[in-house]
Design a protein around this motif. Structure first.
Motif, PDB file in Angstrom:
ATOM      1  N   PRO A 162       0.844  -1.206   0.000  1.00 17.94           N
ATOM      2  CA  PRO A 162       0.000   0.000   0.000  1.00 17.94           C
ATOM      3  C   PRO A 162       0.879   1.257   0.000  1.00 17.94           C
ATOM      4  O   PRO A 162       1.758   1.392   0.846  1.00 17.94           O
ATOM      5  N   VAL A 184       0.442   8.143  -4.711  1.00 15.75           N
ATOM      6  CA  VAL A 184      -0.492   7.606  -5.704  1.00 15.75           C
ATOM      7  C   VAL A 184      -0.998   8.724  -6.623  1.00 15.75           C
ATOM      8  O   VAL A 184      -1.111   8.552  -7.845  1.00 15.75           O
ATOM      9  N   ASP A 234      -1.883   1.072  -7.469  1.00 14.43           N
ATOM     10  CA  ASP A 234      -2.951   1.168  -6.475  1.00 14.43           C
ATOM     11  C   ASP A 234      -4.264   0.622  -7.031  1.00 14.43           C
ATOM     12  O   ASP A 234      -5.035  -0.022  -6.325  1.00 14.43           O
TER      13      ASP A 234
END
Length: 196
Positions: A24, A30, A40
């Motif tokens: 993550p 992101v 992602d």
């Protein structure tokens, strides 16, 4: 290096990709960089494909080694190592994303550590302890369970309603414990005899 060992090394080389696609990343990363946005969004799909592909090559390298008489000491070392790396990595990454409870990873990885220690101890005494059928079934069930948990991560509502991965993981833990205890008891007398 023969083909069977190359396949095994390729399986090990897929482990970092599994980490990458299950990792993550912070939201700012992101949003700022497209590649992290892609990971992602599609990482769980790619991780599932990589995991299943890597698990499938376990059968392939064994088949190649037996068919073309390519069984080597290096292969005997690398093949179980590749399996353990793949399973342990997947479990740790799934714990990190709260998809698997930490005790599940501890039980499965701990069992592998104990059995490996027993094999090393046996090897130091000149005794070779082969895996039994329960150990092989355990690996198949672990692969199925991890694959099921990965599929449950797919952002599709109908998939999330099916707890197949969770049910398989419970079965995998039970078989992991059973096969480990059985393996220890089965080989205890053999190790005792080697001390005599």
């Amino acid at each position: 290096m023969n083909l069977a060992n190359k396949i095994t090394i390729a399986r090990i080389a897929l482990v970092p990709l599994l980490i990458l696609f299950l990792q993550p990343f912070p939201e700012w990363l992101v949003q700022r960089y497209g590649v992290f946005g892609f990971i992602d969004r599609y990482g769980v799909y790619l991780a599932t494909l990589i995991f299943i592909t890597a698990a499938a090559t376990d059968k392939l390298d064994g088949y190649v080694a037996r068919t073309y008489n390519q069984i080597t000491n290096l292969g005997k070392l690398l093949d179980p190592l590749a399996d353990k790396l793949l399973i342990a990595t997947a479990l740790i990454m799934l714990v990190q994303t709260d998809s698997v409870q930490s005790w599940v990873a501890v039980v499965i990885i701990g069992r592998e550590a104990v059995i490996t220690a027993i094999r090393v101890m046996a090897a130091s005494k000149g005794v070779v302890l082969a895996a039994d059928r329960y150990g092989k079934w355990k690996l198949v069930l672990q692969v199925a369970a991890i694959s099921g948990v990965l599929v449950q991560q797919f952002p599709i509502m109908s998939m999330n309603l099916l707890p197949i991965g969770s049910a398989l993981m419970v079965a995998a833990v039970l078989l992991t414990v059973y096969s480990g205890v059985r393996y220890m008891f089965r080989n205890y007398k053999l190790l005792q005899l080697s001390d005599a």
